[in-house]
Write a protein that holds these residues in place. Structure first.
Motif, short mmCIF file in Angstrom:
data_model
loop_
_atom_site.label_atom_id
_atom_site.label_comp_id
_atom_site.label_asym_id
_atom_site.label_seq_id
_atom_site.Cartn_x
_atom_site.Cartn_y
_atom_site.Cartn_z
N UNK A 274 31.18 75.28 -2.67
CA UNK A 274 31.23 74.79 -3.87
C UNK A 274 30.61 75.22 -4.65
N UNK A 275 29.00 76.22 -4.77
CA UNK A 275 27.87 76.82 -4.87
C UNK A 275 29.05 77.92 -5.79
N UNK A 276 29.88 77.76 -5.37
CA UNK A 276 30.45 79.45 -5.96
C UNK A 276 31.29 79.39 -6.93
N UNK B 277 29.14 67.10 6.45
CA UNK B 277 28.45 68.20 6.03
C UNK B 277 28.63 69.14 4.93
N UNK B 278 29.63 68.44 4.16
CA UNK B 278 30.26 69.00 2.70
C UNK B 278 29.64 68.69 2.08
N UNK B 279 28.70 67.06 1.99
CA UNK B 279 28.03 66.45 1.13
C UNK B 279 27.31 66.37 0.04
N UNK B 280 26.06 67.09 1.07
CA UNK B 280 24.66 67.97 0.35
C UNK B 280 25.38 68.39 -1.30
N UNK B 281 25.98 69.59 -1.00
CA UNK B 281 26.50 71.02 -1.61
C UNK B 281 27.86 70.44 -2.55
N UNK B 282 28.33 69.09 -2.34
CA UNK B 282 29.29 68.27 -3.09
C UNK B 282 28.61 67.43 -4.27
#
Length: 248
Positions: free
Chosen positions: A48-50, A65-70
Protein backbone atom coordinates in the motif's frame (compact mmCIF):
# COMPACT_ATOMS: atom_id res chain seq x y z
CA UNK A 1 -18.12 7.40 -8.36
CA UNK A 2 -16.59 5.60 -5.36
CA UNK A 3 -12.93 4.83 -6.08
CA UNK A 4 -11.65 1.67 -4.38
CA UNK A 5 -8.17 0.35 -3.61
CA UNK A 6 -8.54 -3.43 -3.27
CA UNK A 7 -6.02 -5.01 -0.89
CA UNK A 8 -5.57 -8.70 -1.66
CA UNK A 9 -6.81 -8.16 -5.21
CA UNK A 10 -5.29 -11.33 -6.66
CA UNK A 11 -6.50 -13.67 -3.92
CA UNK A 12 -9.63 -15.79 -4.31
CA UNK A 13 -11.96 -13.16 -2.88
CA UNK A 14 -10.13 -10.32 -4.61
CA UNK A 15 -10.72 -11.87 -8.01
CA UNK A 16 -14.42 -12.39 -7.29
CA UNK A 17 -14.76 -8.77 -6.16
CA UNK A 18 -12.95 -7.49 -9.24
CA UNK A 19 -15.43 -9.34 -11.45
CA UNK A 20 -18.54 -8.26 -9.58
CA UNK A 21 -17.52 -4.61 -9.28
CA UNK A 22 -18.50 -4.20 -12.94
CA UNK A 23 -22.13 -4.70 -11.87
CA UNK A 24 -21.99 -1.58 -9.67
CA UNK A 25 -22.30 1.53 -11.83
CA UNK A 26 -21.21 3.83 -9.00
CA UNK A 27 -18.09 1.85 -7.97
CA UNK A 28 -14.68 1.55 -9.59
CA UNK A 29 -11.61 -0.40 -8.47
CA UNK A 30 -8.81 2.00 -9.36
CA UNK A 31 -5.86 0.10 -7.86
CA UNK A 32 -4.95 -3.16 -6.18
CA UNK A 33 -2.47 -4.30 -3.54
CA UNK A 34 -1.02 -7.80 -3.76
CA UNK A 35 2.31 -9.62 -3.63
CA UNK A 36 1.36 -10.95 -7.07
CA UNK A 37 1.17 -7.83 -9.24
CA UNK A 38 0.21 -9.53 -12.52
CA UNK A 39 -2.99 -9.93 -14.47
CA UNK A 40 -5.36 -7.12 -13.45
CA UNK A 41 -7.19 -4.46 -15.44
CA UNK A 42 -6.05 -1.81 -12.93
CA UNK A 43 -2.57 -1.01 -11.56
CA UNK A 44 -1.41 -3.37 -8.81
CA UNK A 45 1.23 -2.49 -6.22
CA UNK A 46 3.10 -4.93 -4.01
CA UNK A 47 2.41 -2.78 -0.92
CA UNK A 48 0.00 0.00 0.00
CA UNK A 49 2.94 2.33 0.63
CA UNK A 50 3.86 2.14 -3.05
CA UNK A 51 0.35 3.04 -4.25
CA UNK A 52 0.23 6.29 -6.25
CA UNK A 53 -3.48 6.18 -7.15
CA UNK A 54 -6.00 8.33 -5.28
CA UNK A 55 -9.09 6.60 -3.87
CA UNK A 56 -12.07 7.11 -1.56
CA UNK A 57 -12.08 3.73 0.21
CA UNK A 58 -9.63 0.90 0.89
CA UNK A 59 -11.26 -2.55 0.73
CA UNK A 60 -9.18 -5.22 2.47
CA UNK A 61 -9.46 -8.95 1.83
CA UNK A 62 -5.86 -9.88 2.60
CA UNK A 63 -4.19 -11.03 5.83
CA UNK A 64 -4.07 -9.62 9.37
CA UNK A 65 -0.37 -8.75 9.01
CA UNK A 66 -1.31 -6.06 6.47
CA UNK A 67 -3.27 -4.07 9.06
CA UNK A 68 -0.49 -1.70 10.19
CA UNK A 69 0.35 -0.49 6.70
CA UNK A 70 -3.31 -0.15 5.66
CA UNK A 71 -4.26 1.96 8.68
CA UNK A 72 -1.14 4.08 8.33
CA UNK A 73 -1.97 4.81 4.68
CA UNK A 74 -5.66 5.47 5.44
CA UNK A 75 -4.73 8.00 8.14
CA UNK A 76 -2.19 9.75 5.91
CA UNK A 77 -4.67 10.01 3.01
CA UNK A 78 -7.75 10.50 5.23
CA UNK A 79 -9.72 7.76 3.48
CA UNK A 80 -12.11 5.15 4.85
CA UNK A 81 -11.16 1.52 5.17
CA UNK A 82 -13.40 -1.56 4.91
CA UNK A 83 -11.76 -4.46 6.75
CA UNK A 84 -13.09 -7.88 5.67
CA UNK A 85 -10.08 -9.89 6.84
CA UNK A 86 -10.58 -12.21 9.83
CA UNK A 87 -8.16 -13.59 12.39
CA UNK A 88 -7.16 -10.29 14.01
CA UNK A 89 -5.57 -10.49 17.46
CA UNK A 90 -7.08 -8.65 20.44
CA UNK A 91 -4.29 -6.10 20.12
CA UNK A 92 -5.14 -5.52 16.46
CA UNK A 93 -8.84 -5.16 17.28
CA UNK A 94 -7.91 -2.45 19.79
CA UNK A 95 -5.77 -0.82 17.11
CA UNK A 96 -8.76 -0.81 14.74
CA UNK A 97 -10.96 0.79 17.39
CA UNK A 98 -8.36 3.49 18.03
CA UNK A 99 -8.05 4.19 14.29
CA UNK A 100 -11.81 4.77 14.08
CA UNK A 101 -11.32 7.87 16.24
CA UNK A 102 -9.38 9.43 13.36
CA UNK A 103 -10.82 7.90 10.17
CA UNK A 104 -13.96 6.03 9.06
CA UNK A 105 -13.42 2.31 9.73
CA UNK A 106 -15.80 -0.48 8.71
CA UNK A 107 -15.27 -3.98 10.07
CA UNK A 108 -17.49 -7.03 10.05
CA UNK A 109 -16.53 -10.65 10.61
CA UNK A 110 -18.80 -11.65 7.72
CA UNK A 111 -19.89 -9.48 4.81
CA UNK A 112 -22.90 -11.61 3.88
CA UNK A 113 -26.24 -9.82 4.13
CA UNK A 114 -27.83 -13.12 5.20
CA UNK A 115 -25.42 -13.77 8.06
CA UNK A 116 -26.00 -10.30 9.40
CA UNK A 117 -29.76 -10.83 9.29
CA UNK A 118 -29.20 -14.08 11.23
CA UNK A 119 -27.14 -12.10 13.73
CA UNK A 120 -29.99 -9.64 14.26
CA UNK A 121 -32.40 -12.55 14.81
CA UNK A 122 -30.06 -14.07 17.41
CA UNK A 123 -29.91 -10.76 19.22
CA UNK A 124 -33.72 -10.90 19.53
CA UNK A 125 -34.26 -14.52 20.59
CA UNK A 126 -31.21 -15.70 22.55
CA UNK A 127 -32.25 -14.36 25.97
CA UNK A 128 -35.80 -15.65 25.43
CA UNK A 129 -34.62 -19.21 24.70
CA UNK A 130 -31.61 -19.50 27.00
CA UNK A 131 -33.32 -20.83 30.15
CA UNK A 132 -34.83 -23.81 28.36
CA UNK A 133 -32.32 -24.51 25.59
CA UNK A 134 -28.65 -25.43 25.27
CA UNK A 135 -26.81 -23.44 22.62
CA UNK A 136 -24.24 -24.85 20.20
CA UNK A 137 -22.62 -23.37 17.08
CA UNK A 138 -21.11 -25.45 14.29
CA UNK A 139 -19.10 -23.81 11.50
CA UNK A 140 -17.69 -25.50 8.39
CA UNK A 141 -15.09 -24.11 5.99
CA UNK A 142 -12.67 -25.23 3.28
CA UNK A 143 -9.39 -26.91 4.16
CA UNK A 144 -7.30 -23.81 3.37
CA UNK A 145 -8.86 -21.57 6.03
CA UNK A 146 -6.19 -20.71 8.59
CA UNK A 147 -8.21 -19.40 11.57
CA UNK A 148 -10.54 -21.46 13.75
CA UNK A 149 -13.15 -20.92 14.91
CA UNK A 150 -14.22 -18.64 12.11
CA UNK A 151 -14.68 -14.93 12.67
CA UNK A 152 -18.35 -15.42 11.80
CA UNK A 153 -18.82 -18.12 14.45
CA UNK A 154 -17.30 -15.76 17.01
CA UNK A 155 -19.53 -12.93 15.77
CA UNK A 156 -22.63 -15.07 16.32
CA UNK A 157 -21.35 -16.44 19.64
CA UNK A 158 -20.61 -12.98 21.01
CA UNK A 159 -24.02 -11.71 19.93
CA UNK A 160 -25.65 -14.59 21.80
CA UNK A 161 -23.46 -14.08 24.87
CA UNK A 162 -24.07 -10.33 24.97
CA UNK A 163 -27.83 -10.87 24.65
CA UNK A 164 -28.10 -13.17 27.68
CA UNK A 165 -28.15 -11.49 31.12
CA UNK A 166 -26.83 -14.59 32.90
CA UNK A 167 -23.16 -15.56 32.89
CA UNK A 168 -22.19 -17.79 29.97
CA UNK A 169 -18.88 -19.18 28.69
CA UNK A 170 -17.53 -20.41 25.37
CA UNK A 171 -16.52 -24.07 25.05
CA UNK A 172 -14.41 -24.83 21.99
CA UNK A 173 -14.94 -28.42 20.84
CA UNK A 174 -15.45 -31.30 23.28
CA UNK A 175 -13.36 -34.20 24.52
CA UNK A 176 -12.98 -36.24 27.67
CA UNK A 177 -15.64 -37.32 30.12
CA UNK A 178 -17.78 -34.51 31.52
CA UNK A 179 -21.39 -33.41 31.41
CA UNK A 180 -22.27 -30.24 29.58
CA UNK A 181 -22.95 -27.24 31.81
CA UNK A 182 -25.93 -25.12 30.85
CA UNK A 183 -23.89 -21.91 30.84
CA UNK A 184 -21.74 -23.21 27.98
CA UNK A 185 -22.05 -21.90 24.44
CA UNK A 186 -20.40 -24.60 22.36
CA UNK A 187 -18.37 -23.62 19.30
CA UNK A 188 -17.17 -26.29 16.88
CA UNK A 189 -15.03 -25.92 13.75
CA UNK A 190 -14.92 -28.28 10.76
CA UNK A 191 -12.38 -27.95 7.94
CA UNK A 192 -12.55 -29.86 4.68
CA UNK A 193 -12.70 -29.77 0.91
CA UNK A 194 -14.00 -26.61 -0.72
CA UNK A 195 -16.81 -25.66 1.69
CA UNK A 196 -17.33 -21.92 1.24
CA UNK A 197 -18.86 -21.33 4.66
CA UNK A 198 -21.67 -22.98 6.64
CA UNK A 199 -22.88 -21.82 10.06
CA UNK A 200 -25.49 -23.57 12.19
CA UNK A 201 -26.78 -22.25 15.51
CA UNK A 202 -28.57 -24.96 17.50
CA UNK A 203 -30.95 -24.32 20.40
CA UNK A 204 -31.50 -27.80 21.87
CA UNK A 205 -34.33 -28.13 24.39
CA UNK A 206 -36.35 -30.94 25.97
CA UNK A 207 -38.25 -32.57 23.13
CA UNK A 208 -37.54 -29.87 20.55
CA UNK A 209 -34.64 -28.35 18.66
CA UNK A 210 -34.48 -25.00 16.89
CA UNK A 211 -31.80 -24.61 14.23
CA UNK A 212 -30.84 -21.44 12.40
CA UNK A 213 -28.61 -22.15 9.41
CA UNK A 214 -26.78 -20.12 6.82
CA UNK A 215 -24.90 -21.66 3.90
CA UNK A 216 -22.74 -19.63 1.55
CA UNK A 217 -23.06 -21.26 -1.87
CA UNK A 218 -20.56 -18.94 -3.53
CA UNK A 219 -17.95 -16.39 -2.50
CA UNK A 220 -20.02 -13.87 -4.45
CA UNK A 221 -22.23 -13.37 -1.39
CA UNK A 222 -19.28 -11.90 0.53
CA UNK A 223 -18.15 -9.84 -2.44
CA UNK A 224 -21.56 -8.22 -2.90
CA UNK A 225 -21.70 -7.34 0.80
CA UNK A 226 -18.20 -5.87 0.69
CA UNK A 227 -19.01 -3.69 -2.30
CA UNK A 228 -22.22 -2.51 -0.64
CA UNK A 229 -20.11 -1.60 2.39
CA UNK A 230 -17.88 0.52 0.12
CA UNK A 231 -20.99 2.30 -1.17
CA UNK A 232 -22.11 2.91 2.40
CA UNK A 233 -18.72 4.26 3.49
CA UNK A 234 -18.49 6.91 0.78
CA UNK A 235 -18.37 10.32 2.41
CA UNK A 236 -18.65 8.97 5.98
CA UNK A 237 -16.90 10.79 8.80
CA UNK A 238 -14.58 9.22 11.34
CA UNK A 239 -16.09 6.45 13.43
CA UNK A 240 -16.63 2.70 13.60
CA UNK A 241 -19.16 1.09 11.25
CA UNK A 242 -20.34 -2.48 10.61
CA UNK A 243 -22.87 -4.49 8.65
CA UNK A 244 -25.41 -3.60 11.32
CA UNK A 245 -25.36 -0.12 9.76
CA UNK A 246 -25.97 -1.55 6.28
CA UNK A 247 -28.63 -4.12 7.26
CA UNK A 248 -31.42 -2.14 8.90
Amino acid sequence: MVRIILSGCNGKMGKVISGLANNFSNLSIVAGIDKNTDGSSYPVFSSIGECTVDADVILDFSRPDALDSLLKYAKEKNVGVVLCTTGFTDEQLSQITEASKEIPVFRSANMSIGINVVNKVLRSISALLYNNFDIEIIEKHHNQKVDAPSGTALLLANTIKDSIPEETQFTYGREGIAKREHKEIGIHAIRGGSIVGDHDVIFAGQGEVIEISHKAISREVFAVGALKACEFMYGKGKGFYSMDDVVK
